[in-house]
Scaffold this active site. Structure first.
Site, short mmCIF file in Angstrom:
data_model
loop_
_atom_site.label_atom_id
_atom_site.label_comp_id
_atom_site.label_asym_id
_atom_site.label_seq_id
_atom_site.Cartn_x
_atom_site.Cartn_y
_atom_site.Cartn_z
N LYS A 1 -5.32 35.06 42.73
CA LYS A 1 -5.46 34.76 41.28
C LYS A 1 -5.86 33.45 41.13
CE LYS A 1 -0.90 35.35 40.23
NZ LYS A 1 0.28 35.22 39.58
N HIS B 1 9.23 21.08 33.65
CA HIS B 1 9.05 20.33 34.73
C HIS B 1 9.23 18.93 35.02
CE1 HIS B 1 5.96 24.11 34.99
NE2 HIS B 1 6.85 24.33 35.71
N ARG C 1 16.90 27.68 35.23
CA ARG C 1 17.06 27.74 33.78
C ARG C 1 18.18 28.77 33.65
NH1 ARG C 1 10.72 28.71 33.32
NH2 ARG C 1 11.21 29.40 35.27
N SER D 1 5.89 28.35 31.73
CA SER D 1 4.40 27.93 31.44
C SER D 1 3.72 29.62 31.14
CB SER D 1 3.70 28.05 32.90
OG SER D 1 4.24 26.49 33.43
P1 ADP Z 1 6.46 29.45 39.55
O1 ADP Z 1 7.00 28.87 40.97
O2 ADP Z 1 6.97 30.52 39.12
O3 ADP Z 1 4.94 29.19 39.27
P2 ADP Z 1 6.61 27.00 37.98
O4 ADP Z 1 5.33 26.40 38.68
O5 ADP Z 1 6.38 27.32 36.61
O6 ADP Z 1 6.97 28.49 38.68
O7 ADP Z 1 7.61 26.18 38.46
C1 ADP Z 1 7.89 25.52 39.39
C2 ADP Z 1 9.51 25.02 39.29
O8 ADP Z 1 9.82 24.28 38.16
C3 ADP Z 1 10.28 26.01 39.29
O9 ADP Z 1 11.59 25.33 40.10
C4 ADP Z 1 10.90 26.40 37.97
O10 ADP Z 1 12.19 26.98 38.24
C5 ADP Z 1 10.75 24.85 37.45
N1 ADP Z 1 10.75 25.19 36.01
C6 ADP Z 1 9.96 25.86 35.28
N2 ADP Z 1 10.17 25.56 33.92
C7 ADP Z 1 10.98 24.98 33.89
C8 ADP Z 1 12.00 24.52 32.88
N3 ADP Z 1 11.58 24.84 31.58
N4 ADP Z 1 13.24 23.48 33.06
C9 ADP Z 1 13.45 23.57 34.34
N5 ADP Z 1 12.69 23.91 35.45
C10 ADP Z 1 11.57 24.57 35.15
#
Ligand code: ADP
Length: 152
Positions: free
Chosen positions: A42, A18, A91, A129
């Site tokens: 949740k 992120h 990703r 995450s």
């Molecule tokens: P979610 O929306 O599934 O809860 P997250 O909060 O983990 O996902 O992610 C928010 C954004 O960050 C999404 O666009 C996700 O693709 C991106 N993201 C998460 N992990 C990575 C990573 N390792 N590299 C690049 N982008 C990421």
């Protein structure tokens, strides 16, 4: 014109993936709003306050980054904030398929909205995450996957 992007997610916790996407987007937008999605069903692993505190620390030197929390539809938040861009990280092809549906349905609901994707750098492709949470739940050290300011 003011270019504002919304970066929605759960950030439970924020990872280096992120962090890197957001930092790469800083020069592209006048403002980036990081929106922590609250889910009524949740509660998540880390409390929202903790997630927010980590995000604040990681981006404290970036005045164009704002951190908020929200509940409900992301398009409704965009309407409320008058935001026309959603930023997401990609990703893998699985991310693409998932994001494509959301992005296309969001556009149907709010035609003026554009979802923009940034490809993750190869070294962050594996980071997510939920695996970070699994490592923590099992007593492992996940510090290499999260920004330096995040002390798990
Ligand atoms: P979610 O929306 O599934 O809860 P997250 O909060 O983990 O996902 O992610 C928010 C954004 O960050 C999404 O666009 C996700 O693709 C991106 N993201 C998460 N992990 C990575 C990573 N390792 N590299 C690049 N982008 C990421």
């Amino acid at each position: 014109m003011n270019r504002v992007a919304l970066f929605p997610g759960s950030f439970d916790p924020i990872t280096k993936g992120h962090e890197s996407i957001i930092l790469r987007a800083v020069p592209l937008f006048d403002k980036i709003i990081i929106a922590i999605g609250r889910n009524a069903e949740k509660s998540g692993f880390f409390p929202i306050e903790k997630r927010k505190e980590w995000l604040r620390k990681v981006f404290e030197n970036y005045p164009t980054i704002e951190i908020i929390e929200y509940e409900g539809l992301t398009v409704e938040l965009c309407r409320k904030l008058n935001v026309r861009f959603i930023l997401r990280g990609l990703r893998t092809s699985a991310d693409f398929e998932f994001e494509r549906s959301i992005g296309q349905m969001n556009k149907k609901m709010m035609p003026e909205l554009e979802t923009l994707f940034m490809l993750t750098v190869p070294e962050h492709t594996a980071i997510n995450s939920s695996l970070v949470r699994d490592i923590i739940k099992n007593g492992g050290d996940a510090s290499q996957f999260v920004p330096d300011q995040v002390v798990l």
